[in-house]
Design a protein around this motif. Structure first.
Motif, mmCIF file in Angstrom:
data_model
loop_
_atom_site.group_PDB
_atom_site.id
_atom_site.type_symbol
_atom_site.label_atom_id
_atom_site.label_comp_id
_atom_site.label_asym_id
_atom_site.label_seq_id
_atom_site.Cartn_x
_atom_site.Cartn_y
_atom_site.Cartn_z
ATOM 1 N N THR A 17 25.007 -9.565 -30.168
ATOM 2 C CA THR A 17 23.701 -10.165 -29.870
ATOM 3 C C THR A 17 23.686 -10.837 -28.503
ATOM 4 O OG1 THR A 17 24.335 -12.247 -30.909
ATOM 5 C CG2 THR A 17 23.267 -10.628 -32.318
ATOM 6 N N GLY A 18 22.483 -11.119 -28.016
ATOM 7 C CA GLY A 18 22.330 -11.887 -26.787
ATOM 8 C C GLY A 18 22.159 -11.055 -25.532
ATOM 9 N N ALA A 19 21.929 -9.758 -25.682
ATOM 10 C CA ALA A 19 21.760 -8.902 -24.508
ATOM 11 C C ALA A 19 20.292 -8.522 -24.354
ATOM 12 C CB ALA A 19 22.601 -7.639 -24.644
ATOM 13 N N GLU A 20 19.943 -8.139 -23.140
ATOM 14 C CA GLU A 20 18.626 -7.580 -22.860
ATOM 15 C C GLU A 20 18.798 -6.465 -21.847
ATOM 16 O OE1 GLU A 20 15.815 -10.538 -21.623
ATOM 17 O OE2 GLU A 20 16.000 -11.658 -23.505
ATOM 18 N N PHE A 21 17.940 -5.459 -21.938
ATOM 19 C CA PHE A 21 18.004 -4.301 -21.057
ATOM 20 C C PHE A 21 16.644 -4.007 -20.447
ATOM 21 C CE2 PHE A 21 21.492 -3.659 -23.992
ATOM 22 C CZ PHE A 21 22.518 -3.232 -23.166
ATOM 23 N N THR B 204 23.388 -10.652 -20.281
ATOM 24 C CA THR B 204 24.670 -10.337 -20.908
ATOM 25 C C THR B 204 25.019 -11.437 -21.904
ATOM 26 O OG1 THR B 204 25.354 -9.318 -18.836
ATOM 27 C CG2 THR B 204 27.090 -9.795 -20.423
ATOM 28 N N PRO B 205 25.561 -11.058 -23.081
ATOM 29 C CA PRO B 205 25.974 -12.085 -24.045
ATOM 30 C C PRO B 205 26.993 -13.043 -23.426
ATOM 31 C CG PRO B 205 25.997 -9.920 -25.059
ATOM 32 C CD PRO B 205 25.767 -9.700 -23.595
ATOM 33 N N ASP B 206 26.911 -14.315 -23.797
ATOM 34 C CA ASP B 206 27.833 -15.334 -23.284
ATOM 35 C C ASP B 206 29.279 -14.936 -23.569
ATOM 36 O OD1 ASP B 206 25.727 -16.853 -22.397
ATOM 37 O OD2 ASP B 206 25.651 -18.112 -24.192
#
Length: 177
Positions: free
Chosen positions: A59-63, A112-114
């Motif tokens: 989790t925690g990503a975006e594109f 990007t995920p932490d």
């Protein structure tokens, strides 16, 4: 638009012309018709599954997805669509981009995920083949050719008109150049 059918069924368009055979009349009287012509417009979908190195959802990503287009003879990137989360869970690990056509695209990880490394922009080309001279055109082939050195691997489901890939992030930090 949002009503477009994605995949091999396509979006049929038909046209026929009705005309008057009497040039001296106001369109009344004897009429003729052209044979009806049918064209099917095909559109595709890209699904991106965000995973870690153990293939578990991350989790925690975006594109964002961009299409390479030529403007005044120069190649530019044009935003295709803001990311859509397709997963039914609230975690947001599956992303989808719909309404794609043949062409070259760039997939960019915008968040990007932490604790994970960002991926480089991924370039790929969507190519499709269909019966161009058929009275009822069908989609016969769909490919997603990934640029050399790329970390994504596109799987194709022809009937659904879908290309999919897993995007893997690794933990750690990248050292400066």
């Amino acid at each position: 638009n949002e009503n477009a059918v994605i995949g091999a069924a396509g979006n049929p368009n038909t046209v026929g012309l009705e005309f008057s055979n009497n040039p001296n009349n106001g369109g009344e009287g004897d009429r003729g018709k052209t044979p009806e012509d049918k064209v099917i417009v095909f559109t595709y979908k890209l699904t991106v599954n965000k995973v870690d190195k153990d293939n578990k959802p991350l989790t925690g990503a975006e594109f964002s997805l961009f299409k390479k287009v030529k403007v005044d003879g120069k190649e530019e990137l044009q935003l295709v669509e803001v990311k859509k989360i397709l997963s039914t869970n609230a975690e947001g690990t599956v992303f989808g981009f719909t309404g794609l056509d043949d062409g070259t695209y760039v997939l960019r990880e915008t968040k990007t995920p932490d604790g994970y490394n960002s991926i480089e922009d991924q370039t790929f080309t969507i190519s499709a083949k269909h019966d161009e001279n058929s009275d009822d055109p069908k989609l016969t082939a769909l490919t997603g050719d990934v640029a050399s050195g790329s970390i994504i691997n596109l799987g194709v489901m022809l009937e659904k008109g879908e290309l999919s890939t897993d995007v893997v992030n690794n933990k750690g930090s990248v050292l400066p150049s």
